[in-house]
Motif scaffolding. Sequence first.
Motif, mmCIF file in Angstrom:
data_model
loop_
_atom_site.group_PDB
_atom_site.id
_atom_site.type_symbol
_atom_site.label_atom_id
_atom_site.label_comp_id
_atom_site.label_asym_id
_atom_site.label_seq_id
_atom_site.Cartn_x
_atom_site.Cartn_y
_atom_site.Cartn_z
ATOM 1 N N ALA A 1 0.802 -1.293 0.059
ATOM 2 C CA ALA A 1 -0.191 -0.001 0.189
ATOM 3 C C ALA A 1 0.718 1.428 0.062
ATOM 4 O O ALA A 1 2.283 1.100 0.483
ATOM 5 C CB ALA A 1 -0.977 -0.278 1.722
ATOM 6 N N PHE A 2 -0.013 2.410 0.073
ATOM 7 C CA PHE A 2 0.778 3.620 -0.317
ATOM 8 C C PHE A 2 0.163 4.545 1.090
ATOM 9 O O PHE A 2 -1.278 4.703 0.666
ATOM 10 C CB PHE A 2 1.109 4.531 -2.072
ATOM 11 C CG PHE A 2 0.939 3.388 -2.780
ATOM 12 C CD1 PHE A 2 2.210 3.648 -2.655
ATOM 13 C CD2 PHE A 2 0.136 2.925 -3.611
ATOM 14 C CE1 PHE A 2 3.193 2.395 -4.686
ATOM 15 C CE2 PHE A 2 0.771 1.941 -4.575
ATOM 16 C CZ PHE A 2 2.179 1.778 -4.621
ATOM 17 N N PRO B 1 -3.707 -0.234 -2.799
ATOM 18 C CA PRO B 1 -4.781 0.697 -1.706
ATOM 19 C C PRO B 1 -3.504 2.177 -1.356
ATOM 20 O O PRO B 1 -2.094 1.744 -1.154
ATOM 21 C CB PRO B 1 -5.280 0.050 -1.052
ATOM 22 C CG PRO B 1 -3.944 -0.792 -0.105
ATOM 23 C CD PRO B 1 -3.702 -1.398 -1.979
ATOM 24 N N TRP B 2 -4.822 3.199 -1.144
ATOM 25 C CA TRP B 2 -3.919 4.348 -0.973
ATOM 26 C C TRP B 2 -4.527 4.830 0.556
ATOM 27 O O TRP B 2 -5.268 4.794 0.369
ATOM 28 C CB TRP B 2 -3.207 5.397 -1.961
ATOM 29 C CG TRP B 2 -3.655 6.334 -2.631
ATOM 30 C CD1 TRP B 2 -4.320 5.862 -3.440
ATOM 31 C CD2 TRP B 2 -4.075 7.822 -1.765
ATOM 32 N NE1 TRP B 2 -5.581 7.346 -3.197
ATOM 33 C CE2 TRP B 2 -5.234 7.752 -2.813
ATOM 34 C CE3 TRP B 2 -3.964 8.476 -1.007
ATOM 35 C CZ2 TRP B 2 -6.230 9.399 -2.675
ATOM 36 C CZ3 TRP B 2 -4.428 9.867 -0.657
ATOM 37 C CH2 TRP B 2 -5.593 10.673 -1.782
ATOM 38 N N PHE B 3 -3.554 5.575 0.737
ATOM 39 C CA PHE B 3 -3.761 6.720 2.235
ATOM 40 C C PHE B 3 -3.294 8.216 2.582
ATOM 41 O O PHE B 3 -2.242 8.196 1.981
ATOM 42 C CB PHE B 3 -3.829 5.474 3.322
ATOM 43 C CG PHE B 3 -4.256 4.104 3.455
ATOM 44 C CD1 PHE B 3 -6.101 3.030 3.798
ATOM 45 C CD2 PHE B 3 -3.430 2.902 3.426
ATOM 46 C CE1 PHE B 3 -6.190 2.361 3.375
ATOM 47 C CE2 PHE B 3 -4.433 2.014 2.760
ATOM 48 C CZ PHE B 3 -4.892 1.209 3.411
ATOM 49 N N GLY B 4 -4.139 8.445 2.578
ATOM 50 C CA GLY B 4 -4.142 10.634 2.501
ATOM 51 C C GLY B 4 -3.724 10.268 4.202
ATOM 52 O O GLY B 4 -3.752 9.592 4.908
ATOM 53 N N MET B 5 -2.437 10.771 4.744
ATOM 54 C CA MET B 5 -2.318 11.453 5.549
ATOM 55 C C MET B 5 -1.970 12.812 6.092
ATOM 56 O O MET B 5 -1.093 13.285 5.317
ATOM 57 C CB MET B 5 -0.782 10.860 5.995
ATOM 58 C CG MET B 5 -1.013 10.697 7.398
ATOM 59 S SD MET B 5 -1.627 10.140 9.025
ATOM 60 C CE MET B 5 -1.061 10.830 10.618
ATOM 61 N N ASP B 6 -2.718 13.740 7.186
ATOM 62 C CA ASP B 6 -2.714 14.877 7.120
ATOM 63 C C ASP B 6 -0.966 15.474 7.558
ATOM 64 O O ASP B 6 -0.656 14.531 8.481
ATOM 65 C CB ASP B 6 -2.923 15.369 8.395
ATOM 66 C CG ASP B 6 -2.737 16.554 8.507
ATOM 67 O OD1 ASP B 6 -1.905 17.810 8.225
ATOM 68 O OD2 ASP B 6 -3.758 17.394 10.082
ATOM 69 N N GLU B 7 -0.241 15.910 6.762
ATOM 70 C CA GLU B 7 1.391 15.962 6.975
ATOM 71 C C GLU B 7 1.148 17.497 7.394
ATOM 72 O O GLU B 7 2.564 17.876 7.768
ATOM 73 C CB GLU B 7 1.803 16.058 5.593
ATOM 74 C CG GLU B 7 1.565 17.238 4.507
ATOM 75 C CD GLU B 7 2.594 17.098 3.663
ATOM 76 O OE1 GLU B 7 3.538 17.757 3.349
ATOM 77 O OE2 GLU B 7 3.041 16.042 2.814
ATOM 78 N N ARG B 8 1.362 18.230 8.104
ATOM 79 C CA ARG B 8 0.821 19.683 8.671
ATOM 80 C C ARG B 8 2.084 19.714 9.664
ATOM 81 O O ARG B 8 2.064 19.030 11.086
ATOM 82 C CB ARG B 8 -0.637 20.583 9.222
ATOM 83 C CG ARG B 8 -1.085 20.813 8.417
ATOM 84 C CD ARG B 8 -2.780 21.196 8.825
ATOM 85 N NE ARG B 8 -3.634 20.440 8.851
ATOM 86 C CZ ARG B 8 -4.636 19.725 9.859
ATOM 87 N NH1 ARG B 8 -4.755 21.193 9.949
ATOM 88 N NH2 ARG B 8 -5.396 19.480 10.516
ATOM 89 N N GLY B 9 3.139 20.752 9.464
ATOM 90 C CA GLY B 9 3.984 19.860 10.250
ATOM 91 C C GLY B 9 5.444 19.755 9.662
ATOM 92 O O GLY B 9 6.568 20.275 11.086
#
Length: 153
Positions: free
Chosen positions: A64-65, A98-106
């Motif tokens: 996965a990504f 499959p791919w999953f988004g991840m909040d990368e703020r900061g």
Amino acid sequence: MSQTKSPAKPRTILAFDFGTTRIGVAVGQELLGTANSLPPLQARDGIPNKEQLEKLLKEWQPDAFVVGLPLNMDGTESEMSRRARKFGNRLYGQYGKPWFGMDERGTTKQAKQIAKELGHKGSYKKTPVDGIAAQLILEAWFAELQREQPTEV
């Protein structure tokens, strides 16, 4: 008497810190919850160098990504987060993983701080921190997975 489910095969995950000229990369193993940065992919307007990407996929054979989503500070979508989602969708369409988004703020700020602590001096264009940012994104995703899984008693 309770039955124990055999655990699913641990997944190898590739994470990406999306950018328009460079895309940071990290690889990690879900069972361990750890990640390591890899050299960045060169990109043209957010589209990665196909040969570099193919080589990476062949070497690591990810299940996965995870793609970092550069959201605005208030949590809303930014133009870059929309482009990062498009990148994730392209990965899925081309490779069927499959791919999953991840909040990368900061994460970029944190990656620069880590690089500085490791003795990095000079321009981040010459020595990019994209891989460190991708590593932070993946480690945060693993930590979120751990919080969501109930512990067995």
